[in-house]
Design an enzyme around this catalytic site. Structure first.
Site, PDB file in Angstrom:
ATOM      1  N   GLY A  19      52.899  -7.850  58.264  1.00  0.00           N
ATOM      2  CA  GLY A  19      52.409  -8.477  57.050  1.00  0.00           C
ATOM      3  C   GLY A  19      51.735  -9.806  57.330  1.00  0.00           C
ATOM      4  O   GLY A  19      50.684 -10.127  56.763  1.00  0.00           O
ATOM      5  N   GLY A  23      48.804   3.436  61.935  1.00  0.00           N
ATOM      6  CA  GLY A  23      48.084   3.644  63.180  1.00  0.00           C
ATOM      7  C   GLY A  23      48.763   2.922  64.319  1.00  0.00           C
ATOM      8  O   GLY A  23      49.868   2.385  64.165  1.00  0.00           O
ATOM      9  N   LYS A  81      56.840   9.151  64.236  1.00  0.00           N
ATOM     10  CA  LYS A  81      56.681   8.722  65.635  1.00  0.00           C
ATOM     11  C   LYS A  81      57.777   7.751  66.060  1.00  0.00           C
ATOM     12  O   LYS A  81      58.082   7.630  67.246  1.00  0.00           O
ATOM     13  CB  LYS A  81      55.291   8.129  65.861  1.00  0.00           C
ATOM     14  N   SER A 113      57.269  -2.214  71.240  1.00  0.00           N
ATOM     15  CA  SER A 113      57.703  -1.365  70.131  1.00  0.00           C
ATOM     16  C   SER A 113      59.199  -1.541  69.898  1.00  0.00           C
ATOM     17  O   SER A 113      60.003  -1.407  70.823  1.00  0.00           O
ATOM     18  CB  SER A 113      57.397   0.101  70.456  1.00  0.00           C
ATOM     19  N   ARG A 114      59.579  -1.831  68.654  1.00  0.00           N
ATOM     20  CA  ARG A 114      60.991  -2.066  68.347  1.00  0.00           C
ATOM     21  C   ARG A 114      61.830  -0.811  68.598  1.00  0.00           C
ATOM     22  O   ARG A 114      62.940  -0.892  69.134  1.00  0.00           O
ATOM     23  CB  ARG A 114      61.133  -2.516  66.893  1.00  0.00           C
TER      24      ARG A 114
END
Length: 353
Positions: free
Chosen positions: A17, A138, A193, A256-257
């Site tokens: 955000g 995306g 994903k 990526s978490r």
């Protein structure tokens, strides 16, 4: 949008955000960002930083943060809702008195509500009844967007005006916005994903090779598309940015978490320890639970998701589960060219010959 300075509101103070708010301001919009946290509001307005989620990112000084919902939404033509899935409906209900049906509402949240298996754009529809609703998804790691690395995203909506205005608001020389009319497929891809990113993180921590990780991502794509098409999505969506594009980045990057949660578990931490160490929401953990329940109910074959469920919630060692998955019945590669049933039928005939 108006020809002078379009007005954009961002609900949410997380990394994505914050990055979107700054991009819109870079493009000349008047941008207000809503956050609950008074300290973060003050920090963004004073220092143009969000030290909790993007500590090294200089936010465009034109972004004005506030915890006053009416002032953030006043006059906004485009509203991005960047709220974690568990709080998404609550915040939309809080915002509803200051929303109107000429506004464009766009969800950026990659998650699923447990009750009714609802995606975030469906919640926007239910709570507002508006027609200008879209989804942004995306391969969009917020930290790389903040660094202005070349990035592409997808705005998905049945509404052409929504697609066009989001492209105008966010498109710039480092952030390219592609359009899709398969809102459901794009949104499902973004949620699904996250499951496989956890599995990829585990595989990396366990020292599995490139062949293994390539197989994992490819079979994950097959499983995602199988599930989504069974629920009404377009299979072609999954060869695009919101499908294979998002899957690749989430399964390959330690930014990526969900990948980091999986990696920590592959190192021997419990799920609770891995999530606590992350310090942020990893949507994939909840998504595994919801998707497995839905696939069982609908009879959709999801071996990777089911295997991950056993590791996360039933304490099955990841390496043991990987061996069990390799012993599953061999089937078709791309089911939309050769069905699983055709392969199983041929194998039965071969066994009887």
């Amino acid at each position: 949008m108006t020809e002078d300075r379009p007005k954009v509101a961002v609900l949410g103070g997380g990394s994505f955000g914050t990055a979107l708010a700054s991009i819109a301001a870079d493009n000349g919009a008047t941008v207000r960002q809503w956050l609950r946290d008074d300290a973060l509001v003050d920090e963004i307005n004073r220092n143009h930083r969000n030290s909790r989620y993007l500590p090294d990112f200089a936010i465009n000084p034109a972004v004005v943060a506030s915890n006053d919902m009416p002032s953030v939404l006043e006059g906004a033509e485009l509203v991005f809702v960047a709220i974690p899935s568990k709080a998404f409906r609550t915040v939309v209900r809080q915002a509803r008195p200051w929303l109107h049906d000429r506004q464009i509402l766009v969800s950026t949240t990659k998650g699923i509500q447990e009750e009714g298996f609802k995606l975030m754009s469906q919640i926007l529809e239910e709570e507002t009844g508006f027609s200008h609703i879209g989804v942004l998804s995306g391969p969009n790691l917020a930290s790389e967007i903040a660094e202005k690395q070349l990035t592409a995203t997808v705005i998905a909506s049945d509404d052409a005006l929504t697609r066009a205005r989001v492209q105008t608001a966010l498109g710039c020389d480092y952030f390219r916005v592609y359009a899709s009319n398969d809102r459901y497929g794009v949104e499902l891809g973004g949620a699904l994903k996250n499951i496989y990113a956890i599995a990829a993180g585990m595989a990396a921590a366990l020292g599995m090779g490139e062949n293994t990780r390539s197989m994992l991502m490819t079979r994950a794509l097959a499983e995602m598309s199988r599930f989504a098409v069974a629920l009404g999505a377009n299979p072609m969506t999954f060869i695009g940015l919101a499908g294979v594009g998002d899957l690749i980045v989430t399964c390959s990057s330690n930014r990526s978490r969900n990948y980091r949660v999986g990696y920590a578990m592959g190192q021997g931490r419990t799920l609770e320890e891995a999530v606590d160490a992350l310090g942020q929401v990893a949507e994939g953990v909840n998504t595994v639970h919801l998707v497995c329940a839905k696939s069982r109910e609908a009879g959709i074959y999801m071996p990777l998701a089911e295997g991950l469920y056993q590791v996360l919630f039933n304490d099955v060692p990841a390496r043991d589960m990987a061996k069990l998955l390799m012993q599953n019945e061999q089937s078709s590669d791309v089911e939309f060219t050769l069905s699983r049933e055709d392969v199983k039928h041929a194998r039965r005939l071969e066994g009887n010959s």
